[in-house]
Design an enzyme around this catalytic site. Sequence first.
Site, short mmCIF file in Angstrom:
data_model
loop_
_atom_site.label_atom_id
_atom_site.label_comp_id
_atom_site.label_asym_id
_atom_site.label_seq_id
_atom_site.Cartn_x
_atom_site.Cartn_y
_atom_site.Cartn_z
N LYS A 106 35.63 27.56 116.15
CA LYS A 106 36.68 28.60 116.06
C LYS A 106 36.59 29.40 114.77
CE LYS A 106 38.55 24.37 115.09
NZ LYS A 106 38.72 23.16 115.84
N GLU A 130 34.61 28.47 125.03
CA GLU A 130 35.83 27.86 125.59
C GLU A 130 36.39 26.77 124.68
OE1 GLU A 130 37.74 28.22 128.89
OE2 GLU A 130 38.79 27.41 127.17
N VAL A 133 39.05 27.13 121.47
CA VAL A 133 40.52 27.27 121.53
C VAL A 133 41.06 26.15 122.43
CG1 VAL A 133 42.44 28.75 122.19
CG2 VAL A 133 40.37 29.77 121.25
N GLY A 135 40.45 22.93 122.62
CA GLY A 135 39.52 21.87 123.04
C GLY A 135 39.24 21.80 124.53
N ILE A 137 41.15 22.19 127.13
CA ILE A 137 41.94 23.01 128.06
C ILE A 137 41.15 24.27 128.41
CG2 ILE A 137 44.11 24.27 128.38
CD1 ILE A 137 45.38 22.50 126.23
N GLY A 188 41.75 9.55 113.61
CA GLY A 188 40.66 10.50 113.77
C GLY A 188 41.10 11.88 114.26
N GLU A 191 41.44 15.78 109.76
CA GLU A 191 40.29 15.76 108.86
C GLU A 191 40.68 15.03 107.57
OE1 GLU A 191 37.42 17.51 109.58
OE2 GLU A 191 38.23 18.27 111.46
N ASP A 202 44.01 26.56 110.94
CA ASP A 202 43.24 26.24 112.15
C ASP A 202 43.89 26.92 113.37
OD1 ASP A 202 41.34 24.39 113.70
OD2 ASP A 202 43.28 23.83 114.54
N LYS A 206 42.46 30.10 116.02
CA LYS A 206 42.48 30.05 117.49
C LYS A 206 43.34 31.19 118.06
CE LYS A 206 41.91 25.05 117.28
NZ LYS A 206 42.63 23.79 117.21
#
Length: 432
Positions: A106, A130, A133, A135, A137, A188, A191, A202, A206
């Site tokens: 992204k 794809e 944005v 993950g 979906i 996890g 980050e 982030d 997106k």
Amino acid sequence: MKQHIKVGMLGIGNIGRGTYTALEMNHQQILETTGLDIEIVKILNRHPDKDRGIDLPKEKYTTDINDILDDPEIDIVVELMGGIEPATAYMASALEKGKSVVTANKAAIAANGKRLVELAQENHVLLRFEAAVAGGIPILTSLTTALLSNEFSEVHGILNGTTNYILSQMTEYGKDYAEMLRTAQEKGFAESDPTADVEGHDSANKLSILMSIIFGTEIPPEMIPTRGITTIAREDIDYGFESGYRIKLLASAKKSKKGIYTNVEPVLIPASHPLASVYNEFNAVFVKGNAVDSLMFYGRGAGSLPTGSAVLGDVIGIARKLAKGAAYDVVPQIRYDSGLRFIGEGISKYYVRMTVTDKPGVLGRITTTFGQFGVSVEAVKQNAPYESDGERIASLFFRIFEVERPLLYYVLNKLHKENIILSVDNIMRIED
Ligand SMILES: NC(=O)c1ccc[n+]([C@@H]2O[C@H](COP(=O)([O-])OP(=O)(O)OC[C@H]3O[C@@H](n4cnc5c(N)ncnc54)[C@H](OP(=O)(O)O)[C@@H]3O)[C@@H](O)[C@H]2O)c1
């Protein structure tokens, strides 16, 4: 007809492993349903001796990008390294060499999407992202295929799993922000440096990509007003919960005749809204189209296999076109030419939490000042006062009717400068 499609992959981290594993798991099924034999033939890897936790023939590894870019057999390059550079340079080079590109990156698409789309067009190949944005979906594919008959007026997304996990745990279990950030890192989702997640950057990356797809705009992430979740306190969560709201980090954009209103910020949304029931690390995208009306997509916005599923979906889409002879868009899937510009954050209802000295007349002076500037109060609540440095202190919680944000900030600043209030502790939009 080309049935055997060879793929070169850049990076074998979380998503690289998920993509490789998903292809291993479902290769036979993909072959049966599409007739395509898709194979990852080379993998760019900085540390070939590092244990990746998957069974992968070492001869597929290379440390030289040119082994992939110069291999005429490779039709599709899948970029899963992350970071803006050298990822953008590698993708640009692959496109120039006539290879289609799939990426989950992204940051690189938000920063350089326009240039990469142009390169794909010039070279008659495809660029797909794809997984960049939300993950797993399939939001971009849905918007650019099944929903093409719509003009969209708004989009709201919960686009970051880490922040949604933290807010959900604070709301449902009364957990503390710092503790939940640590747990998200251990699980996890977050980050080790969580700044881009918790400060909203982030989500802004997106949203910038979503706006290009939905509105044909070029609004870079740096232009999107962005506030994260670090200022949210227990009092805000509790007030929202008791008043029938949930707090979510929302990435929003609305179209008007004048342009686009947009921002990324924590927002109070009614508990009955579909987005309010999106919990933990899950993501959702809510769109409003003039034919389909309201629509919400829900699923895992991150993670190795879910994101690998989205990456592979793009690879299969391109491979299908290659099997027919050519893979390019007559008109690019993503446009930046609608001319719609960013015009601000718009008018909204607001929630304000402030600290005051608990003495007679304070509330009256606040509401009088609000009234002088046309700021209307929908509801006000006071928490039980407490002693601090010999003074009685109280928190006030306001819900304010629709107002321009700069006007609200101006009036709150005036109240503070005139010592009517001690501090403004939080301001959040209310999205009804
Ligand atoms: N994690 C998620 O849930 C998620 C979800 C959606 C999208 N994405 C996106 O997917 C991409 C990959 O994320 P990730 O979580 O898989 O990252 P990651 O675990 O850090 O993996 C990155 C991989 O790329 C390799 N790499 C990095 N820079 C390189 C370079 N200059 N040359 C060669 N190899 C290089 C790394 O090699 P070494 O291991 O040898 O250092 C590693 O194998 C990112 O763009 C991310 O934003 C991630």
